[in-house]
Design a protein around this motif. Structure first.
Motif, short mmCIF file in Angstrom:
data_model
loop_
_atom_site.label_atom_id
_atom_site.label_comp_id
_atom_site.label_asym_id
_atom_site.label_seq_id
_atom_site.Cartn_x
_atom_site.Cartn_y
_atom_site.Cartn_z
N THR A 144 -5.66 3.24 4.90
CA THR A 144 -4.90 3.53 4.02
C THR A 144 -4.09 2.61 3.14
OG1 THR A 144 -2.62 3.95 5.48
CG2 THR A 144 -3.60 5.77 5.52
N PRO A 145 -3.90 2.88 1.88
CA PRO A 145 -3.74 1.61 1.06
C PRO A 145 -2.32 1.08 1.50
CG PRO A 145 -4.25 3.52 -0.11
CD PRO A 145 -4.14 4.00 1.18
N PRO A 146 -2.16 -0.19 1.29
CA PRO A 146 -1.03 -0.67 1.57
C PRO A 146 0.20 -0.08 0.75
CG PRO A 146 -2.68 -2.63 1.36
CD PRO A 146 -3.24 -1.10 0.97
N LYS A 147 1.37 -0.16 1.17
CA LYS A 147 2.72 0.16 0.45
C LYS A 147 2.51 -0.45 -0.83
CE LYS A 147 7.58 0.40 0.34
NZ LYS A 147 8.55 -0.16 1.18
N GLY A 148 2.49 0.27 -2.04
CA GLY A 148 2.59 -0.47 -3.41
C GLY A 148 1.52 -0.92 -4.14
N ALA A 149 0.25 -0.54 -3.32
CA ALA A 149 -1.04 -0.77 -3.88
C ALA A 149 -1.29 0.34 -5.06
CB ALA A 149 -2.25 -0.64 -2.90
N GLY A 150 -1.64 -0.15 -6.26
CA GLY A 150 -1.97 0.74 -7.34
C GLY A 150 -0.55 1.34 -8.22
N ARG A 151 0.47 0.43 -7.82
CA ARG A 151 1.77 0.83 -8.33
C ARG A 151 1.81 0.50 -9.81
NH1 ARG A 151 7.61 -1.69 -7.09
NH2 ARG A 151 8.57 -0.21 -8.39
N LYS A 152 2.46 1.17 -10.75
CA LYS A 152 2.82 0.67 -11.99
C LYS A 152 4.07 0.43 -11.98
CE LYS A 152 3.08 5.22 -13.99
NZ LYS A 152 2.71 5.95 -15.21
N ILE A 153 4.27 -0.40 -13.15
CA ILE A 153 5.87 -0.76 -13.49
C ILE A 153 5.91 0.39 -14.66
CG2 ILE A 153 7.30 -2.40 -14.86
CD1 ILE A 153 5.54 -4.60 -13.69
#
Length: 157
Positions: A144-153
């Motif tokens: 599963t993607p690590p927490k925060g991967a793909g996050r936007k500001i």
């Protein structure tokens, strides 16, 4: 089961401490850069690759999350994940922890382009390198993607 491609350790140095008495944000990036060097070496696209082939990888985008303070002399561990690779790009993710702790201190997501150093332009990976990177993605991409991967500001709402 997936596992990080690399894991490095670093110790917070006195010159990395800012006026708030903790690791300055720029030095989190320095530690992540050391992790990138180790990742590239493990993937055979690091310094030796550049010297022998005339190709390199340039970071074109980063996103850094600062989650916990790091203080003078803290021992840090950075685990690096390869999230994906295509014909010209690498997508990877670093997670920083205090040594011996499961609490994440910081994380950084990066995108890099493969560059022909002779003309300093984007170029496709050679077929053998592309194949090796695809195998590395299969072996090391997290389930599963690590927490925060793909996050936007963005502001909430």
């Amino acid at each position: 089961m997936s596992k990080p491609v690399t894991e490095i350790e670093a110790v917070v140095r006195p010159e990395w401490i800012d006026s708030n008495g903790h690791l300055n944000l720029a030095y989190y990036v320095v530690v992540f850069d050391l992790a990138t060097d180790a990742l590239y070496a493990a993937l055979n696209v690091g310094d030796a690759y550049r010297e022998s082939s005339g190709f390199s990888c340039f970071t074109v985008e980063t996103h850094t999350l600062y989650e916990r303070e790091a203080l003078l002399a803290d021992r840090l561990v950075v685990r690096s994940w390869l999230l994906g690779a295509d014909g010209k790009r690498l997508h990877y993710f670093h997670e920083m922890f205090h040594a011996g702790s499961d609490e994440r201190t910081a994380a950084q997501e990066l995108l890099a382009l493969h560059i022909d150093m002779r003309v300093r332009r984007v170029a496709p990976f050679p077929p053998d390198v592309h194949t090796a990177l695809q195998q590395a993605v299969k072996a090391h991409a997290p389930l599963t993607p690590p927490k925060g991967a793909g996050r936007k500001i963005a502001l909430p709402g």
